[in-house]
Design an enzyme around this catalytic site. Structure first.
Site, PDB file in Angstrom:
ATOM      1  N   SER A 108       5.820  53.428  40.801  1.00 21.48           N
ATOM      2  CA  SER A 108       6.812  52.371  40.592  1.00 21.48           C
ATOM      3  C   SER A 108       7.443  52.387  39.204  1.00 21.48           C
ATOM      4  O   SER A 108       8.485  51.764  39.007  1.00 21.48           O
ATOM      5  CB  SER A 108       6.157  51.002  40.816  1.00 21.48           C
ATOM      6  N   ASP A 138       6.987  41.478  35.938  1.00 17.89           N
ATOM      7  CA  ASP A 138       5.961  40.908  36.816  1.00 17.89           C
ATOM      8  C   ASP A 138       4.586  41.269  36.269  1.00 17.89           C
ATOM      9  O   ASP A 138       4.433  41.566  35.093  1.00 17.89           O
ATOM     10  CB  ASP A 138       6.191  41.360  38.272  1.00 17.89           C
ATOM     11  N   HIS A 155       4.963  45.477  35.590  1.00 12.98           N
ATOM     12  CA  HIS A 155       6.157  46.292  35.298  1.00 12.98           C
ATOM     13  C   HIS A 155       7.037  45.651  34.229  1.00 12.98           C
ATOM     14  O   HIS A 155       7.269  44.445  34.267  1.00 12.98           O
ATOM     15  CB  HIS A 155       6.988  46.464  36.566  1.00 12.98           C
TER      16      HIS A 155
END
Ligand SMILES: *[C@@H]1O[C@H](CO)[C@@H](O)[C@H](O)[C@H]1NC(C)=O
Ligand SMILES: *[C@@H]1O[C@H](CO)[C@@H](O)[C@H](O)[C@H]1NC(C)=O
Ligand SMILES: *[C@@H]1O[C@H](CO)[C@@H](O)[C@H](O)[C@H]1NC(C)=O
Ligand SMILES: *[C@@H]1O[C@H](CO)[C@@H](O)[C@H](O)[C@H]1NC(C)=O
Ligand SMILES: *[C@@H]1O[C@H](CO)[C@@H](O)[C@H](O)[C@H]1NC(C)=O
Ligand SMILES: *[C@@H]1O[C@H](CO)[C@@H](O)[C@H](O)[C@H]1NC(C)=O
Length: 360
Positions: A53, A334, A337
């Site tokens: 991610s 979040d 990230h």
């Protein structure tokens, strides 16, 4: 539990044996003179991206990933785009640095040179070098996709690959999976070794396929991610977890030095996210002072209670998360990230290292 909501789980890492004082010794980039790029005869035209991610720009399935839900993407492109951030991620900043458009996610490929002009992004949020909790293409499979495009579909020529950069991100999902499925204290050292060994095999494979420069991230300080600092009210990092990261990064540094030696090249380059993140935390922003984060450890978007995440809705469609006023004022988006502004600050610390792409 919605696994893809929080890709770097790492709730508990038990290690007492790991080195302290190893973190931060990676590659301190020499401050290079900024030689104009046109003086070099190598100018990349494509970017290939592998990992998780931290570099995914849309490979996750819309039905599964939080990255396709509001409020992800509110800053850029203004709606969810599959990026695990409010906006741009590391891939986008690296693409800009080398002067290409951020390459399309593999999932959106159409065979046809136009669509693959800037390379391909194979990275898939939640994955690792081994099987993780997310049942998706591990890095080996991502490289298989790449190999097929080259060998089977003849989409990229050796010349294309020579004028290419690869970005490789392994930001911790293998370790989150280890914690969730085993977590044995004695197992950490061999497990970290096996992760770095597999990563090294992957890097060599990308090189053997013909990519000229391969950029790999060193692990960020996992103990400073909001998922670890929440218990300290986002005021301090978990040093035990960061010691684990130090061991991974030490092995990675040794492996990359060996790869460069064995290939008689300077093809492999480490982007030291450990040092970058901690430097941004310490400065509460970038070095130039143009980016400021009042409390760099506090995230913008968080679930209202445990079990909820940024983007969570309850059965009635009510929001089960809170979001800050201005995502530009926070480093983290979040639980795990960075925001676009966070990545921008990190990128500012990496620029001098990235200049090394233009040396032989
Ligand atoms: C830090 O992380 C370790 C390993 O995950 C965990 O055991 C510990 O409870 C955490 N907190 C503190 C204060 O060390
Ligand atoms: C990657 O995934 C494939 C397909 O599930 C599997 O066969 C392979 O063993 C995995 N590779 C590693 C290194 O875990
Ligand atoms: C290679 O291409 C052929 C023909 O397009 C296809 O049938 C085959 O599945 C491809 N092989 C792989 C490994 O993708
Ligand atoms: C957990 O780790 C220990 C120590 O490395 C190992 O002996 C054991 O096989 C592992 N268990 C699983 C289920 O992977
Ligand atoms: C590279 O490896 C060779 C053979 O192991 C060794 O003799 C040499 O000193 C190494 N060079 C560097 C720069 O590490
Ligand atoms: C490595 O590069 C140097 C300098 O270009 C060259 O002299 C040497 O022969 C190379 N060695 C190998 C093993 O390719």
């Amino acid at each position: 539990m919605e696994i893809t909501q929080t890709l770097l789980l790492l709730p508990t890492l038990f290690l007492f044996f790991l080195l302290s004082g190893q973190q931060g010794l990676l590659v301190s980039a020499a401050h290079r003179h900024h030689t104009p790029r046109h003086l070099f005869d190598w100018q990349p035209t494509k970017l290939f991206v592998f990992g998780d991610s931290y570099s995914d720009t849309g490979n996750n399935r819309k039905s599964e990933a939080s990255s396709w839900k509001y409020p992800y993407g509110i800053t850029f492109p203004g709606k969810p785009s599959g990026r695990f951030s409010d906006g741009r991620v590391l891939t986008d900043f690296l693409a800009k640095f080398i002067g290409v458009k951020s390459p399309l996610p593999y999932r959106f490929r159409k065979i046809g040179v136009q669509h693959l002009k800037y390379g391909v992004n194979f990275a898939h949020g939640g994955t690792g070098v081994f099987k993780t909790l997310v049942l998706d293409p591990n890095m080996t499979t991502q490289i298989d996709f790449f190999q097929n495009l080259i060998k089977n579909d003849s989409v990229f020529t050796p010349k294309d690959l020579h004028f290419s950069v690869a970005l490789v991100t392994v930001s911790g999902n293998d370790y989150a999976t280890y914690v969730a499925t085993n977590g044995s204290v004695q197992g950490w050292q061999p497990f970290i070794t096996s992760v770095v060994n597999q990563l090294t095999v992957n890097l060599k494979r990308i090189y053997d396929l013909g990519v000229n420069k391969i950029v790999v991230i060193a692990l960020e300080p996992l103990g400073c991610l909001p998922q670890s600092t929440a218990e300290f009210s986002f005021q301090k990092c978990n040093g035990t977890e960061n010691a684990l990261v130090g061991f991974h990064n030490l092995l990675l540094q040794q492996a990359v030095a060996k790869l460069n030696n064995e290939t008689n090249s300077s093809s492999f380059l480490i982007l030291d996210l450990y040092t970058s993140f901690t430097s941004v935390f310490k400065n509460k922003g970038d070095l130039a002072g143009s980016i400021k984060f009042e409390n760099p450890l506090r995230p913008c978007c968080v679930g209202v209670s445990s079990g909820y995440y940024c983007g969570s809705l309850d059965a009635n469609g009510a929001k089960k998360y809170t979001i800050c006023q201005n995502p530009k004022s926070t480093f983290f988006w979040d639980n795990s990230h960075p925001t676009q502004q966070g990545w921008r600050a990190v990128y500012s610390t990496l620029r001098s290292t990235l200049e090394e792409l233009y040396t032989n």
